[in-house]
Design a protein around this motif. Structure first.
Motif, PDB file in Angstrom:
ATOM      1  N   UNK A 197       0.812  -1.214   0.000  1.00 17.80           N
ATOM      2  CA  UNK A 197       0.000   0.000   0.000  1.00 17.80           C
ATOM      3  C   UNK A 197       0.846   1.264   0.000  1.00 17.80           C
ATOM      4  N   UNK A 198       2.050   1.204   0.527  1.00 18.16           N
ATOM      5  CA  UNK A 198       2.899   2.396   0.587  1.00 18.16           C
ATOM      6  C   UNK A 198       3.519   2.722  -0.767  1.00 18.16           C
ATOM      7  N   UNK A 199       3.968   1.699  -1.492  1.00 18.64           N
ATOM      8  CA  UNK A 199       4.692   1.926  -2.753  1.00 18.64           C
ATOM      9  C   UNK A 199       3.841   1.693  -3.991  1.00 18.64           C
ATOM     10  N   UNK A 200       2.712   0.989  -3.843  1.00 20.82           N
ATOM     11  CA  UNK A 200       1.908   0.618  -4.999  1.00 20.82           C
ATOM     12  C   UNK A 200       2.449  -0.573  -5.766  1.00 20.82           C
ATOM     13  N   UNK A 242      -5.780   0.656  -8.398  1.00 19.55           N
ATOM     14  CA  UNK A 242      -6.537  -0.172  -9.328  1.00 19.55           C
ATOM     15  C   UNK A 242      -5.724  -1.398  -9.714  1.00 19.55           C
ATOM     16  N   UNK A 243      -6.312  -2.560  -9.558  1.00 20.61           N
ATOM     17  CA  UNK A 243      -5.740  -3.815 -10.036  1.00 20.61           C
ATOM     18  C   UNK A 243      -6.507  -4.238 -11.282  1.00 20.61           C
ATOM     19  N   UNK A 244      -5.793  -4.496 -12.358  1.00 22.29           N
ATOM     20  CA  UNK A 244      -6.406  -4.903 -13.619  1.00 22.29           C
ATOM     21  C   UNK A 244      -5.991  -6.338 -13.927  1.00 22.29           C
ATOM     22  N   UNK A 272     -12.416 -18.084 -27.244  1.00 16.03           N
ATOM     23  CA  UNK A 272     -13.816 -17.798 -26.925  1.00 16.03           C
ATOM     24  C   UNK A 272     -14.012 -17.557 -25.439  1.00 16.03           C
ATOM     25  N   UNK A 273     -12.985 -17.843 -24.631  1.00 17.37           N
ATOM     26  CA  UNK A 273     -13.053 -17.638 -23.189  1.00 17.37           C
ATOM     27  C   UNK A 273     -12.205 -16.432 -22.820  1.00 17.37           C
ATOM     28  N   UNK A 274     -12.732 -15.572 -21.962  1.00 19.85           N
ATOM     29  CA  UNK A 274     -11.959 -14.405 -21.552  1.00 19.85           C
ATOM     30  C   UNK A 274     -12.579 -13.722 -20.348  1.00 19.85           C
ATOM     31  N   UNK A 275     -11.780 -12.897 -19.683  1.00 19.29           N
ATOM     32  CA  UNK A 275     -12.276 -12.136 -18.549  1.00 19.29           C
ATOM     33  C   UNK A 275     -11.514 -10.825 -18.443  1.00 19.29           C
ATOM     34  N   UNK A 276     -12.171  -9.844 -17.882  1.00 23.34           N
ATOM     35  CA  UNK A 276     -11.544  -8.551 -17.595  1.00 23.34           C
ATOM     36  C   UNK A 276     -12.119  -8.046 -16.283  1.00 23.34           C
ATOM     37  N   UNK A 277     -11.235  -7.819 -15.307  1.00 23.67           N
ATOM     38  CA  UNK A 277     -11.667  -7.353 -13.997  1.00 23.67           C
ATOM     39  C   UNK A 277     -10.886  -6.113 -13.607  1.00 23.67           C
ATOM     40  N   UNK A 278     -11.602  -5.086 -13.192  1.00 26.21           N
ATOM     41  CA  UNK A 278     -11.008  -3.886 -12.606  1.00 26.21           C
ATOM     42  C   UNK A 278     -11.420  -3.884 -11.135  1.00 26.21           C
ATOM     43  N   UNK A 279     -10.477  -4.217 -10.269  1.00 24.07           N
ATOM     44  CA  UNK A 279     -10.715  -4.247  -8.825  1.00 24.07           C
ATOM     45  C   UNK A 279      -9.963  -3.086  -8.210  1.00 24.07           C
ATOM     46  N   UNK A 280     -10.710  -2.169  -7.609  1.00 25.30           N
ATOM     47  CA  UNK A 280     -10.115  -0.982  -6.993  1.00 25.30           C
ATOM     48  C   UNK A 280     -10.141  -1.124  -5.476  1.00 25.30           C
ATOM     49  N   UNK A 281      -9.027  -0.814  -4.843  1.00 19.25           N
ATOM     50  CA  UNK A 281      -8.934  -0.809  -3.390  1.00 19.25           C
ATOM     51  C   UNK A 281      -9.068   0.628  -2.905  1.00 19.25           C
TER      52      UNK A 281
END
Length: 327
Positions: free
Chosen positions: A79-82, A278-280, A287-296
């Motif tokens: 969390x301090x440095x990213x 933001x974690x991407x 045909x299979x795929x995912x995209x997640x944007x998880x923000x802390x």
């Protein structure tokens, strides 16, 4: 203030003998009561996700079986440095993956390409161990007396449905090793969140999920994937007691700038989530795929308990995400 949704208070099987959704399983619980006796191949999804927030780090680990693949991961944010440290693995046919039928019982585990995850569940809580090159996590996650979690069965139809347990604000202690450095994780200022999932999913789906915790308070919010089903995964927790929120909520966020504040609102929820990271995550396998944007980040605003009291959300820390799946 009480929800219109049906509360389940006795153990129940998720599925009928032929694999279809058991109508008696549709509802919500205050503790895990469902047995995920899933049948069929190709659309069945099973996973265990633990997220841990400490003053210095955010840890995420997942073990999953999607039938045709096991998708596992270990993630640490400084969390301090990213700085992010992660190890991900995709295993054909989910070889080396074990997923028990019940939340809170048995052992979930995954092995793949130098990544090992073991989640041992017992009446007093869970023991979590994850190891990857340069990273090691050992956690004890006690289950306090009287602590409640949100279990929900979401019915899209007789052959497409999901059982989820969102257990927010659990105490956690242990250690994190990053390289040569070892970090203590203390119950005084850290918490853990469980996402237990068992179901049979449609090919394409989008969901929102937000969870935040602070001493004595926690919030669990979801959206999009439950719309129109008559069920939600929304709840407020006060001193470990669950207050079920049955309405669908409006989510407002900027897909062009994920670090702008998110707003999640309804009759009983007025929440603002302000991200600090933001974690991407993207996966494309034809045909299979995912995209997640998880923000802390941190929550502010308020939510309403069952007796009408408004509970302050200021100071809750956690995450909010959008996930798009083709699976």
């Amino acid at each position: 203030m009480l929800t219109h949704e049906r509360q389940i208070t006795a153990p129940v099987d998720l599925c009928l003998p032929d694999g279809r959704l058991n109508p008696d399983a549709v509802g919500w619980t205050r503790r895990p009561l469902h047995r995920a006796n899933l049948r069929g191949w190709g659309r069945t999804k099973r996973w265990e996700y633990w997220g841990v927030v400490t003053p210095a780090h955010v840890i995420g680990l997942v073990a999953s079986s999607l039938d045709y693949a096991g998708v596992h991961g270990l993630y640490v944010l400084d969390r301090a440095t990213g700085e992010e440290t992660s190890k991900d693995a995709v295993v054909p046919l989910a070889r080396g993956t074990a997923m028990p039928e019940r939340s809170g019982e048995g052992t979930a585990s995954a092995r793949a390409n130098g990544l090992a995850i073991d989640l041992v569940q017992h009446p007093g809580g869970s023991t979590v161990r994850a190891v990857a090159p340069g990273v090691e996590v050992e956690l004890e996650i006690p289950l306090p007396d009287g602590h409640e979690s949100l279990g929900v069965v979401v019915p899209w139809g007789p052959r497409r449905f999901q059982y989820t347990v969102k257990d927010v604000g659990r105490p956690v202690r242990g250690r994190l090793r990053l390289g040569a450095a070892e970090h203590e994780i203390s119950e005084r200022d850290s918490f853990a969140v469980l996402d237990h999932g068992r179901g049979r999913w449609p090919y394409s789906v989008v969901w929102n999920w937000a969870a935040g915790s602070a001493p004595g308070r926690a919030i669990q919010l979801g959206g999009k994937w439950t719309d129109g089903t008559g069920m939600t995964e929304n709840a407020l927790f006060v001193d470990g007691r669950l207050h079920k929120i049955g309405e669908e909520l409006a989510w407002h966020y900027d897909r062009g700038d994920w670090l702008k504040p998110w707003r999640i609102a309804g009759g009983r929820v007025e929440a603002v989530f302000t991200p600090f990271h933001e974690k991407v995550a993207r996966t494309e396998l034809g045909v299979v795929g995912s995209e997640t944007h998880q923000c802390f980040g941190h929550f502010s605003g308020r939510a309403q308990a069952d007796d009408g009291t408004w509970i302050d959300l200021d100071g809750l820390t956690g995450w909010a995400e959008e996930a798009r799946q083709r699976w």
